[in-house]
Design an enzyme around this catalytic site. Sequence first.
Site, PDB file in Angstrom:
ATOM      1  N   ASP A   8      35.760  37.297  47.644  1.00  0.00           N
ATOM      2  CA  ASP A   8      36.500  36.432  46.736  1.00  0.00           C
ATOM      3  C   ASP A   8      37.283  37.285  45.717  1.00  0.00           C
ATOM      4  O   ASP A   8      38.037  38.154  46.113  1.00  0.00           O
ATOM      5  CB  ASP A   8      35.515  35.450  46.078  1.00  0.00           C
ATOM      6  CG  ASP A   8      36.179  34.360  45.266  1.00  0.00           C
ATOM      7  OD1 ASP A   8      36.673  33.387  45.866  1.00  0.00           O
ATOM      8  OD2 ASP A   8      36.206  34.487  44.033  1.00  0.00           O
ATOM      9  N   TYR A  19      41.560  34.088  36.419  1.00  0.00           N
ATOM     10  CA  TYR A  19      42.639  33.239  36.928  1.00  0.00           C
ATOM     11  C   TYR A  19      43.771  33.146  35.911  1.00  0.00           C
ATOM     12  O   TYR A  19      44.951  33.212  36.267  1.00  0.00           O
ATOM     13  CB  TYR A  19      42.106  31.839  37.231  1.00  0.00           C
ATOM     14  CG  TYR A  19      41.105  31.794  38.358  1.00  0.00           C
ATOM     15  CD1 TYR A  19      41.511  31.632  39.674  1.00  0.00           C
ATOM     16  CD2 TYR A  19      39.734  31.912  38.099  1.00  0.00           C
ATOM     17  CE1 TYR A  19      40.592  31.588  40.712  1.00  0.00           C
ATOM     18  CE2 TYR A  19      38.808  31.879  39.132  1.00  0.00           C
ATOM     19  CZ  TYR A  19      39.241  31.719  40.435  1.00  0.00           C
ATOM     20  OH  TYR A  19      38.330  31.679  41.461  1.00  0.00           O
ATOM     21  N   HIS A  75      32.810  29.662  52.640  1.00  0.00           N
ATOM     22  CA  HIS A  75      33.381  30.662  51.743  1.00  0.00           C
ATOM     23  C   HIS A  75      32.381  31.733  51.324  1.00  0.00           C
ATOM     24  O   HIS A  75      32.716  32.917  51.259  1.00  0.00           O
ATOM     25  CB  HIS A  75      33.936  29.959  50.503  1.00  0.00           C
ATOM     26  CG  HIS A  75      34.631  30.871  49.553  1.00  0.00           C
ATOM     27  ND1 HIS A  75      35.839  31.468  49.837  1.00  0.00           N
ATOM     28  CD2 HIS A  75      34.283  31.302  48.304  1.00  0.00           C
ATOM     29  CE1 HIS A  75      36.216  32.214  48.813  1.00  0.00           C
ATOM     30  NE2 HIS A  75      35.289  32.140  47.877  1.00  0.00           N
TER      31      HIS A  75
END
Length: 341
Positions: free
Chosen positions: A157, A263, A318
């Site tokens: 990730d 982010y 994921h």
Amino acid sequence: MSVVTICHRFVVANALTLLYTAKALLGILINIVINPFKNPWANKLNLVPPSNLTDPKYGVHKYIKVNDIKLHYVESGDSSKPLMLFLHGFPEFWYSWRHQIVHFNKDYRVVAVDMRGYGDSEKPDGVSSYKIEYLVDDIKELIRALGHEKCILVSHDWGGVIACKLRETYPEVLHALIVLSSGSKDVWFRQIWSTNEQRKKSGYVFMFRAPIIPELLLQMNNLQYLDSLMLVKGKDTITKEDIECYKYWFGKQTGFTAPLNYYRANFSYSWEENLYGENVPFLLAIGENEKYISHSSQDLMKTRYTTIETTTVEKSGHFMQQEEPEKVNKLVRDFLQKYKL
């Protein structure tokens, strides 16, 4: 990239941020209406870490100062052996590599780090403290501070995004790179801005840009978000006890702010199209049931790195290193044996 294109993407990004934030607010409001006498943020604060986090089978907890920041890591194995360094993603910390630590510590010096802002590592204030350049330099300096010139880097990730940038910027510090459920920052944003599929899969990315609301949403109802995100029906490789380990760190008052700043600090309206030809063995794996990354990104990754190999992990989502640890461990071991590492 033309000014018109940048302006268009700016408008679209902010419109999507407003849209997904409105949806988040609606979800919060519905929760309050359904449970009017319950404070959704009255979470139980655990002062004592769950026993899994201090289990000696995972190694020794240590701290190190690099790039003007203190990082926490867990180390296992013989320090004279090659370094295998693990970088976690969101919302994780060193513990996401528990299955890999006990599998690889016989052959490697295994180090699973809490990246800046996560777990027991230092959490600098300000969004700008989490720009990818700082995150990359943290890892480059960590490798050297541990006494190694190079390492085998295994990532997931956000850890994979950082690992790709490290490979692009400092390829000389890598024996090999394994990236799970991730890709480079440039490919990620090219997909977001070029395909509706990836833009929809990345809806959470737009929402995470907003202030405060993401933290409130993620910490509601005793961090129920983590249960729904990581627990997989029909599989016992991720347990409720494991989720309690995540809640121990993310349940703290500002537990999500620094991770969300990854982010906020690195959102982009453009990307680079460079080709990286250094001879670093590179394996990219994406789960068959991946919800957040388009499988087409694997082909784009091949246009950026000349030595890359790609594969799909069957029946995995994921969080593959936790969900399908035996498959992932074999995948990594077979890849390293191929290159005699």
